[in-house]
Scaffold this motif. Structure first.
Motif, PDB file in Angstrom:
ATOM      1  N   LYS A 140     -34.205  20.423 -19.615  1.00  0.00           N
ATOM      2  CA  LYS A 140     -33.739  21.355 -20.645  1.00  0.00           C
ATOM      3  C   LYS A 140     -34.852  21.655 -21.647  1.00  0.00           C
ATOM      4  O   LYS A 140     -35.011  22.791 -22.089  1.00  0.00           O
ATOM      5  CB  LYS A 140     -32.520  20.772 -21.368  1.00  0.00           C
ATOM      6  CG  LYS A 140     -31.249  20.755 -20.543  1.00  0.00           C
ATOM      7  CD  LYS A 140     -30.073  20.233 -21.340  1.00  0.00           C
ATOM      8  CE  LYS A 140     -29.600  21.218 -22.376  1.00  0.00           C
ATOM      9  NZ  LYS A 140     -28.983  22.416 -21.803  1.00  0.00           N
ATOM     10  N   SER A 151     -28.731  17.502 -29.963  1.00  0.00           N
ATOM     11  CA  SER A 151     -27.692  16.487 -29.775  1.00  0.00           C
ATOM     12  C   SER A 151     -28.171  15.374 -28.851  1.00  0.00           C
ATOM     13  O   SER A 151     -27.867  14.191 -29.080  1.00  0.00           O
ATOM     14  CB  SER A 151     -26.418  17.137 -29.208  1.00  0.00           C
ATOM     15  OG  SER A 151     -25.885  18.086 -30.105  1.00  0.00           O
ATOM     16  N   ALA A 163     -20.958  14.533 -21.828  1.00  0.00           N
ATOM     17  CA  ALA A 163     -21.219  15.945 -22.117  1.00  0.00           C
ATOM     18  C   ALA A 163     -20.068  16.556 -22.909  1.00  0.00           C
ATOM     19  O   ALA A 163     -20.284  17.304 -23.873  1.00  0.00           O
ATOM     20  CB  ALA A 163     -21.438  16.710 -20.815  1.00  0.00           C
ATOM     21  N   ASP A 223     -28.114  21.782 -27.876  1.00  0.00           N
ATOM     22  CA  ASP A 223     -27.905  20.692 -26.917  1.00  0.00           C
ATOM     23  C   ASP A 223     -29.052  19.693 -26.950  1.00  0.00           C
ATOM     24  O   ASP A 223     -28.844  18.473 -26.879  1.00  0.00           O
ATOM     25  CB  ASP A 223     -27.744  21.249 -25.498  1.00  0.00           C
ATOM     26  CG  ASP A 223     -26.397  21.924 -25.295  1.00  0.00           C
ATOM     27  OD1 ASP A 223     -25.530  21.793 -26.172  1.00  0.00           O
ATOM     28  OD2 ASP A 223     -26.213  22.592 -24.258  1.00  0.00           O
ATOM     29  N   ASP A 247     -20.246  17.513 -26.793  1.00  0.00           N
ATOM     30  CA  ASP A 247     -20.270  18.982 -26.782  1.00  0.00           C
ATOM     31  C   ASP A 247     -21.599  19.508 -26.247  1.00  0.00           C
ATOM     32  O   ASP A 247     -22.234  20.371 -26.842  1.00  0.00           O
ATOM     33  CB  ASP A 247     -20.010  19.532 -28.186  1.00  0.00           C
ATOM     34  CG  ASP A 247     -19.601  21.005 -28.163  1.00  0.00           C
ATOM     35  OD1 ASP A 247     -19.109  21.455 -27.105  1.00  0.00           O
ATOM     36  OD2 ASP A 247     -19.779  21.698 -29.174  1.00  0.00           O
ATOM     37  N   LEU A 248     -22.007  18.966 -25.086  1.00  0.00           N
ATOM     38  CA  LEU A 248     -23.252  19.372 -24.446  1.00  0.00           C
ATOM     39  C   LEU A 248     -22.960  20.237 -23.228  1.00  0.00           C
ATOM     40  O   LEU A 248     -21.985  19.997 -22.503  1.00  0.00           O
ATOM     41  CB  LEU A 248     -24.052  18.142 -23.987  1.00  0.00           C
ATOM     42  CG  LEU A 248     -24.492  17.146 -25.052  1.00  0.00           C
ATOM     43  CD1 LEU A 248     -25.128  15.932 -24.396  1.00  0.00           C
ATOM     44  CD2 LEU A 248     -25.461  17.795 -26.019  1.00  0.00           C
ATOM     45  N   LYS A 249     -23.808  21.207 -23.003  1.00  0.00           N
ATOM     46  CA  LYS A 249     -23.723  22.019 -21.796  1.00  0.00           C
ATOM     47  C   LYS A 249     -24.833  21.556 -20.858  1.00  0.00           C
ATOM     48  O   LYS A 249     -26.005  21.866 -21.062  1.00  0.00           O
ATOM     49  CB  LYS A 249     -23.872  23.508 -22.136  1.00  0.00           C
ATOM     50  CG  LYS A 249     -22.787  24.045 -23.057  1.00  0.00           C
ATOM     51  CD  LYS A 249     -23.025  25.501 -23.408  1.00  0.00           C
ATOM     52  CE  LYS A 249     -21.951  26.021 -24.339  1.00  0.00           C
ATOM     53  NZ  LYS A 249     -21.951  25.312 -25.643  1.00  0.00           N
TER      54      LYS A 249
END
Length: 447
Positions: free
Chosen positions: A148, A265, A115, A262, A119-121
């Motif tokens: 998500k 990605s 993550a 996100d 750069d993932l939330k």
């Protein structure tokens, strides 16, 4: 009797044999607990040889030995037909836990590293402890993606205006004069129209559909399969394209669809060959692998960007790119350097950090701590080229180094006013790692 035959006799043929092994550990051939049938090992090894990481990451993905299958310096999932192998990183966990609990903890740390690196939330709190124990890394990532995507679709599928060229009985938009005279000179009842149409059938949505289709083929968890079927229904009217035809270059993430960053990605993670390859025919299978050296470097680098925000220091990943040599005859630059992390104050490089995914020993056990001589030579070259006062070889922390991550040793590079230090950082401490990295760079002390 092999394990797959036992499954058939028990009427559990829908269950896929799933094996888990730690990085650099072995699975011995056999049918007992923590063993793998030789036929399964052969199939997985054959798939690993077709992985993009074959021959890399410490000698490839798997070592197919005479008595055991050994994992190398690459982690992730290999899945072929009715069986899968999960390779987890060698991260120390609390003693006294069961194997399933330990694997669950390692999965959490690995997903956290992914993550940060990507750069993932991600909301990891929504996954139960039981799921972390029973599901593989791939199934957990699929579960997160489905959740998500479902949440994002509740707010509406993103749309954008696309250019359309159609021949219509009435004018819509603008008349394409050239096409009108070429196609309809003899039939003026049709008009060559060019117009913009607000549509769901966009490159971004085609990528999302491709991810749903791909994951539906490889997921083995009933819950994930159900979620993917529901998502496939939502995307039924979106054009289905092969992965090779997807137009990644036409995707624009802006203020109107920022919440899809996100998901975009994650779709890249599932679909692009940087991490995964899918083969067909008799060797059909899927791999999603990560080189721990690269993942650790990216994780530390992006963590440092966050840790040093507002300090006046800037962080460059794989920057510098100065050359070691130049040819005497034509001045051509040779042997370019790419330090993992450069810390700058303004335009001046103040600190060079190179990450190493390997275990070092305490100085009491080994004065050199097991540090590679090649790594020291590399840092000496950086000292010569970048004139930074501090150089750091940064390793993952482990209990053998003490209770706290720290700068373990400092050395003066001969002929330079440069300090070379060895340090470690505890990647299992998700909450404290930013403070530790900030202290390492700013205070230059124990981190």
């Amino acid at each position: 009797m092999e394990r797959e035959d036992q499954f058939r006799l028990l009427g559990l043929c829908s269950l896929m044999p799933a094996y888990t092994v730690r990085e650099w550990d072995k699975l011995v051939y056999g049918v007992g607990e923590s063993q793998i049938p030789d036929s399964h090992a052969s199939r997985l090894a054959a798939l690993a040889e077709r992985s993009p990481f074959a021959g890399r990451g410490g000698g490839g993905v798997l070592e197919h030995g005479r008595h055991a299958l050994r994992a190398r310096g690459v982690v992730g999932i290999l899945s072929t037909g009715d069986l899968s192998l999960e390779i987890l990183p060698k991260i120390d966990v609390a003693p006294g836990e069961t194997v399933d609990q330990q694997n669950a903890t390692v999965r959490k740390h690995l997903v956290h590293m992914l993550a940060v690196a990507l750069d993932l939330k991600l909301d990891l709190g929504a996954i139960t402890d039981l799921a972390w124990q029973r599901e593989t890394l791939l199934e957990i990532l699929i579960r997160i993606f489905c959740a998500k995507l479902t949440e994002a679709l509740r707010k509406g599928m993103p749309r954008r205006y696309i250019n359309r060229d159609e021949d219509l009985p009435v004018l819509r938009g603008q008349l394409d004069i050239t096409r009108q005279f070429v196609r309809h000179a003899a039939d003026p009842s049709r008009l060559a129209c060019r117009f913009d149409l607000l549509s769901n059938d966009t490159p971004l949505n085609r990528i999302m559909k491709a991810a749903v289709v791909r994951l539906a083929r490889i997921s083995r968890r009933p819950t994930n399969q159900q979620h993917l079927r529901e998502l496939a229904f939502v995307y039924a009217e979106i054009t289905e394209e092969p992965v090779s035809a997807l137009r990644w270059d036409q995707v624009v993430i802006d203020r109107t669809n920022r919440s899809w960053q996100d998901l975009y990605s994650m779709a890249r993670l599932f679909l692009q060959n940087r991490y995964q390859t899918t083969t067909s025919g008799s060797g059909e299978g899927t791999t999603m692998m990560f080189e721990m050296n690269s993942l650790f470097e990216e994780f530390v680098g992006r963590s440092l960007v966050r840790a040093l925000a507002g300090t006046g220091l800037s962080v460059s990943l794989q920057g510098g790119r100065l050359f070691c040599l130049s040819a005497q005859d034509n001045g051509r630059a040779l042997f370019q350097t790419k330090p993992d992390i450069l810390i700058r104050q303004g335009s001046t490089v103040t600190h060079v950090i190179d990450t190493k995914w390997k275990r070092i020993s305490a100085r009491i056990d080994d004065p050199k701590q097991g540090v590679s001589q090649a790594d020291v030579y590399q840092m000496m070259a950086y000292a010569q080229l970048y004139n930074a006062p501090r150089m750091t070889l940064l390793y993952p922390h482990h209990p053998g180094l003490g209770h706290e991550a720290a700068v373990h040793a400092r050395y003066r590079i001969t002929g330079h006013a440069t300090t070379l230090e060895t340090a470690s950082v505890d990647i299992s401490n998700n909450l404290g790692i930013l403070a530790k990295l900030r202290a390492l760079v700013i205070e230059g002390s124990d981190c």
